[in-house]
Design an enzyme around this catalytic site. Structure first.
Site, PDB file in Angstrom:
ATOM      1  N   ASP A   1     -21.740 -16.183  -0.773  1.00  0.00           N
ATOM      2  CA  ASP A   1     -22.114 -17.131  -1.825  1.00  0.00           C
ATOM      3  C   ASP A   1     -22.807 -18.386  -1.313  1.00  0.00           C
ATOM      4  O   ASP A   1     -23.503 -19.065  -2.065  1.00  0.00           O
ATOM      5  CB  ASP A   1     -20.863 -17.558  -2.613  1.00  0.00           C
TER       6      ASP A   1
ATOM      7  N   HIS B   1     -13.677 -15.747  -6.420  1.00  0.00           N
ATOM      8  CA  HIS B   1     -14.471 -14.504  -6.263  1.00  0.00           C
ATOM      9  C   HIS B   1     -15.933 -14.875  -6.532  1.00  0.00           C
ATOM     10  O   HIS B   1     -16.482 -15.744  -5.853  1.00  0.00           O
ATOM     11  CB  HIS B   1     -13.902 -13.476  -7.245  1.00  0.00           C
TER      12      HIS B   1
ATOM     13  N   HIS C   1     -13.179 -15.632   3.831  1.00  0.00           N
ATOM     14  CA  HIS C   1     -13.185 -14.301   3.226  1.00  0.00           C
ATOM     15  C   HIS C   1     -11.884 -13.576   3.547  1.00  0.00           C
ATOM     16  O   HIS C   1     -11.346 -13.737   4.628  1.00  0.00           O
ATOM     17  CB  HIS C   1     -14.381 -13.476   3.752  1.00  0.00           C
TER      18      HIS C   1
HETATM   19  N1  COA Z   1     -12.207 -24.024   2.462  1.00  0.00           N
HETATM   20  C1  COA Z   1     -11.213 -24.606   3.147  1.00  0.00           C
HETATM   21  N2  COA Z   1     -10.182 -23.908   3.696  1.00  0.00           N
HETATM   22  C2  COA Z   1     -10.189 -22.582   3.519  1.00  0.00           C
HETATM   23  C3  COA Z   1     -11.199 -21.926   2.821  1.00  0.00           C
HETATM   24  C4  COA Z   1     -12.242 -22.698   2.279  1.00  0.00           C
HETATM   25  N3  COA Z   1     -13.220 -22.138   1.603  1.00  0.00           N
HETATM   26  N4  COA Z   1     -10.936 -20.609   2.814  1.00  0.00           N
HETATM   27  C5  COA Z   1      -9.801 -20.434   3.479  1.00  0.00           C
HETATM   28  N5  COA Z   1      -9.341 -21.623   3.911  1.00  0.00           N
HETATM   29  C6  COA Z   1      -8.150 -21.867   4.706  1.00  0.00           C
HETATM   30  C7  COA Z   1      -6.914 -21.941   3.822  1.00  0.00           C
HETATM   31  O1  COA Z   1      -6.678 -23.236   3.347  1.00  0.00           O
HETATM   32  C8  COA Z   1      -5.870 -21.456   4.758  1.00  0.00           C
HETATM   33  O2  COA Z   1      -5.571 -22.520   5.652  1.00  0.00           O
HETATM   34  P1  COA Z   1      -4.073 -22.848   6.042  1.00  0.00           P
HETATM   35  O3  COA Z   1      -3.574 -21.610   6.711  1.00  0.00           O
HETATM   36  O4  COA Z   1      -4.202 -24.039   6.921  1.00  0.00           O
HETATM   37  O5  COA Z   1      -3.359 -23.118   4.729  1.00  0.00           O
HETATM   38  C9  COA Z   1      -6.566 -20.389   5.584  1.00  0.00           C
HETATM   39  O6  COA Z   1      -7.945 -20.721   5.547  1.00  0.00           O
HETATM   40  C10 COA Z   1      -6.384 -18.979   5.048  1.00  0.00           C
HETATM   41  O7  COA Z   1      -6.750 -18.968   3.666  1.00  0.00           O
HETATM   42  P2  COA Z   1      -6.225 -17.905   2.618  1.00  0.00           P
HETATM   43  O8  COA Z   1      -6.265 -18.511   1.255  1.00  0.00           O
HETATM   44  O9  COA Z   1      -4.923 -17.316   3.066  1.00  0.00           O
HETATM   45  O10 COA Z   1      -7.293 -16.788   2.731  1.00  0.00           O
HETATM   46  P3  COA Z   1      -7.531 -15.695   1.641  1.00  0.00           P
HETATM   47  O11 COA Z   1      -7.837 -14.448   2.360  1.00  0.00           O
HETATM   48  O12 COA Z   1      -6.480 -15.608   0.608  1.00  0.00           O
HETATM   49  O13 COA Z   1      -8.793 -16.318   0.889  1.00  0.00           O
HETATM   50  C11 COA Z   1     -10.772 -16.725  -0.113  1.00  0.00           C
HETATM   51  C12 COA Z   1     -10.038 -15.819   0.848  1.00  0.00           C
HETATM   52  C13 COA Z   1     -12.185 -16.164  -0.291  1.00  0.00           C
HETATM   53  C14 COA Z   1     -10.068 -16.730  -1.467  1.00  0.00           C
HETATM   54  C15 COA Z   1     -10.829 -18.158   0.451  1.00  0.00           C
HETATM   55  O14 COA Z   1     -11.482 -18.147   1.704  1.00  0.00           O
HETATM   56  C16 COA Z   1     -11.482 -19.150  -0.499  1.00  0.00           C
HETATM   57  O15 COA Z   1     -10.822 -19.677  -1.379  1.00  0.00           O
HETATM   58  N6  COA Z   1     -12.824 -19.414  -0.301  1.00  0.00           N
HETATM   59  C17 COA Z   1     -13.532 -20.303  -1.200  1.00  0.00           C
HETATM   60  C18 COA Z   1     -14.018 -19.529  -2.419  1.00  0.00           C
HETATM   61  C19 COA Z   1     -15.144 -18.601  -2.078  1.00  0.00           C
HETATM   62  O16 COA Z   1     -16.106 -18.969  -1.444  1.00  0.00           O
HETATM   63  N7  COA Z   1     -15.014 -17.370  -2.607  1.00  0.00           N
HETATM   64  C20 COA Z   1     -16.034 -16.351  -2.440  1.00  0.00           C
HETATM   65  C21 COA Z   1     -15.532 -15.246  -1.574  1.00  0.00           C
HETATM   66  S1  COA Z   1     -16.832 -14.102  -1.189  1.00  0.00           S
END
Ligand code: COA
Length: 393
Positions: free
Chosen positions: A325, A234, A274
Site C-alpha cells: 500500500d 487490510h 505485514h
Molecule cells: N506501524 C508501527 N508499528 C507497527 C506497524 C506499523 N505499520 N506494523 C506492525 N507494527 C509493530 C506492532 O506495533 C508490533 O510492535 P510491538 O511488538 O512492539 O507491539 C509489531 O510490529 C508486530 O505487529 P503485529 O500487529 O503483531 O503484526 P500483525 O501481523 O498482526 O500486523 C499488520 C500486520 C499489517 C496488521 C500491521 O503491520 C499493520 O497494522 N500495518 C499498518 C496497516 C497496513 O499497512 N495494512 C496493509 C497491510 S498489506
C-alpha cells in the site's frame, strides 16, 4: 461460578491456546498462490510476480488465476471480448449511484452496488462452474465501471461509457476522466493491477471463501470480501497512506518528525508491516521503482522524498518495511486518482483472486466451520429476574 463450571474451565485452559488472528494456521489447500514470507516471494499459479509484471497484462493474469495457465492469443482475445461486452451497468445500478450521497465512502458504495448487481443477473443463483466463471468475468468487467461512474456522479458529471477494444486499465482511466490515457499511465495502472490481483488467504479472500463454502452465491461472497478489504488493517491502508502524505505536504512538517511522534504515541504508520512478509514485500520493491519513475516523469519528486524519509525512520526505529500500500498511494495520486478511490482500485484487481478462490472452493466444496476454544463459564443456573444482580455499570 459453580464448582463444576470452574473445573470445566480449567480443562479448557489446559488445551493448546489457538494462534491469535489464526497466525501461521494452514486453513486449506490451494494451487492459486504461493508466498514465502522469509524470502519475500510471491507466486501466482507457479509464476513469480516479478516475471509476470514484466511480461503479461492484467487480463492475462486474470485468465491465469481463473484457469491455472496463461492464455493463448485466441483465449486472451476471447476473454478481452467477453470483458468488453460485460462493461456495462444495469440502469438501476446507475440510479443507485445517483441516489447515493456524494460524500458516501466509495468502498461502501461499491459494496452496495455489487450486491445490487445480483438482482439483475439471471445467472445469480446458477452454481454450475461455467455460470460462476461467467459471473467472475462479469464482476471483473463491471467493478471498474461502478467506481468510475460514482467518482463522476458525485462531482455532478455524467458517467463516461467505456471504449471497445481496450484494457481494463485504459478504460478505467478513460471512464474516470473522460480523456484517453497515455501509454505510460495505462502501463503503470496495468502493472499495479497485476501486483494486487492475488495474495493467498488474506483476510478478504478468506472471508469470501467462508461465505462461498456455505454455497451462498458469488455476489454474496464478493460483497463480504469487499467489506473485509475496506478495513484500515487490510486494503483501507492505501487511502490513509495518501492522507498522511498529503497532510505532510500541506503542513510542511518533517516526515521523520511526524513518524517519530506517532511511533512514540504507539500509533501505526499505514503502509508498513505485514502478517506474512517478515523481510520485504516483493510488490513494494516493484512499486517503489514504478513510483520513482513516475515521480521523475511527472516532476513530482517530493513524494519520493517524503516516502524515503518515512521509510528510513520506520527501518531504524522499528525494523519494519513498506508493504504493497505504501507506494501504490502516491502512484495513484500521480495518475490523477482521488485518494478515497484507492481501496476500490484494490477491489478492481483483487476481484480476480477472490473469484479464482471461489471457483476453487466450489470445485471441491466443504463448509468452512472451525471451532472456538471456549473460555466462558458453564452450567449456570437461571435466577428469577427479581433476584438478579446488576451485572454491568
Ligand atoms: N506501524 C508501527 N508499528 C507497527 C506497524 C506499523 N505499520 N506494523 C506492525 N507494527 C509493530 C506492532 O506495533 C508490533 O510492535 P510491538 O511488538 O512492539 O507491539 C509489531 O510490529 C508486530 O505487529 P503485529 O500487529 O503483531 O503484526 P500483525 O501481523 O498482526 O500486523 C499488520 C500486520 C499489517 C496488521 C500491521 O503491520 C499493520 O497494522 N500495518 C499498518 C496497516 C497496513 O499497512 N495494512 C496493509 C497491510 S498489506
Amino acid at each position: 461460578m459453580t464448582l463444576p463450571a470452574i473445573s470445566a474451565l480449567n480443562n479448557h485452559r489446559q488445551a493448546a491456546k489457538p494462534a491469535l488472528g489464526l497466525e501461521g494456521v494452514i486453513a486449506l489447500e490451494s494451487s492459486i498462490c504461493f508466498i514465502d514470507g522469509q524470502k519475500g516471494e510471491l507466486v501466482y499459479r507457479g509464476y513469480d510476480i516479478r516475471t509476470l509484471v514484466r511480461h503479461v497484462s492484467f487480463e492475462e493474469v486474470a485468465y491465469l488465476l481463473w484457469n491455472g495457465a496463461l492464455p493463448s492469443r485466441g483465449e486472451l482475445d476471447r476473454l478481452q471480448a467477453h470483458l468488453c461486452a460485460e462493461r456495462t451497468l444495469p440502469p438501476m445500478v446507475l440510479d443507485v449511484l445517483r441516489l447515493t450521497p456524494e460524500d458516501a465512502t466509495p468502498m461502501a458504495v461499491l459494496r452496495t452496488c455489487v450486491s445490487v448487481l445480483a438482482h439483475f443477473d439471471a445467472e445469480a443463483d446458477d452454481m454450475r462452474p461455467e455460470a460462476n466463471y461467467r459471473k467472475a468475468v462479469r464482476l471483473t468487467a463491471r467493478i471498474p465501471v461502478i467506481i468510475a461512474a460514482f467518482a463522476r456522479i458525485r462531482c455532478g458529471l455524467d458517467p463516461v461509457a467505456p471504449l471497445k477494444g481496450h484494457s481494463t486499465a485504459y478504460n478505467f482511466l478513460y471512464m474516470l476522466s473522460g480523456e484517453r490515457p497515455g501509454p505510460e499511465a495505462e502501463k503503470t495502472l496495468d502493472a499495479a493491477l497485476v501486483l494486487h490481483a492475488e495474495h493467498s488467504l488474506n483476510a478478504s479472500t478468506f472471508a469470501g471463501r467462508v461465505i462461498g463454502s456455505t454455497l451462498a452465491d458469488i455476489y454474496a461472497a464478493v460483497t463480504g470480501a469487499i467489506g473485509a478489504l475496506s478495513g484500515p488493517l487490510h486494503g483501507g491502508a492505501n487511502i490513509r497512506v495518501m492522507q498522511m502524505l498529503l497532510a505532510l505536504d500541506q503542513s510542511g512538517e518533517s516526515p521523520a518528525a511526524y513518524v517519530r511522534e506517532r511511533l512514540a504515541r504507539k500509533e501505526r504508520i499505514m503502509g508498513f508491516g505485514h502478517r506474512v512478509y517478515k523481510v520485504i514485500d516483493p510488490r513494494a520493491v516493484i512499486l517503489h521503482k514504478m513510483m520513482r519513475a513516475l515521480a521523475k516523469e511527472r516532476q513530482a519528486l517530493k513524494w519520493e522524498r517524503y516516502c524515503q524519509e518515512i521509510r528510513d525512520v520506520m527501518e531504524s526505529e522499528k525494523g519494519i518495511n513498506p508493504n504493497v500500500d505504501f507506494y501504490t498511494a502516491p502512484i495513484y495520486y500521480m495518475l490523477g486518482i482521488d485518494a478515497d478511490l484507492y481501496t476500490p482500485l484494490f477491489v478492481m484487481s483483487r476481484i480476480t483472486g477472490w473469484t479464482a478462490h471461489l471457483l476453487e472452493q466450489w470445485h471441491a466444496n466443504r463448509l468452512i466451520r472451525p471451532r472456538a476454544r471456549y473460555t466462558g463459564p458453564r452450567q449456570l443456573r437461571v435466577e428469577p429476574i427479581s433476584r438478579r444482580q446488576i451485572s454491568m455499570a
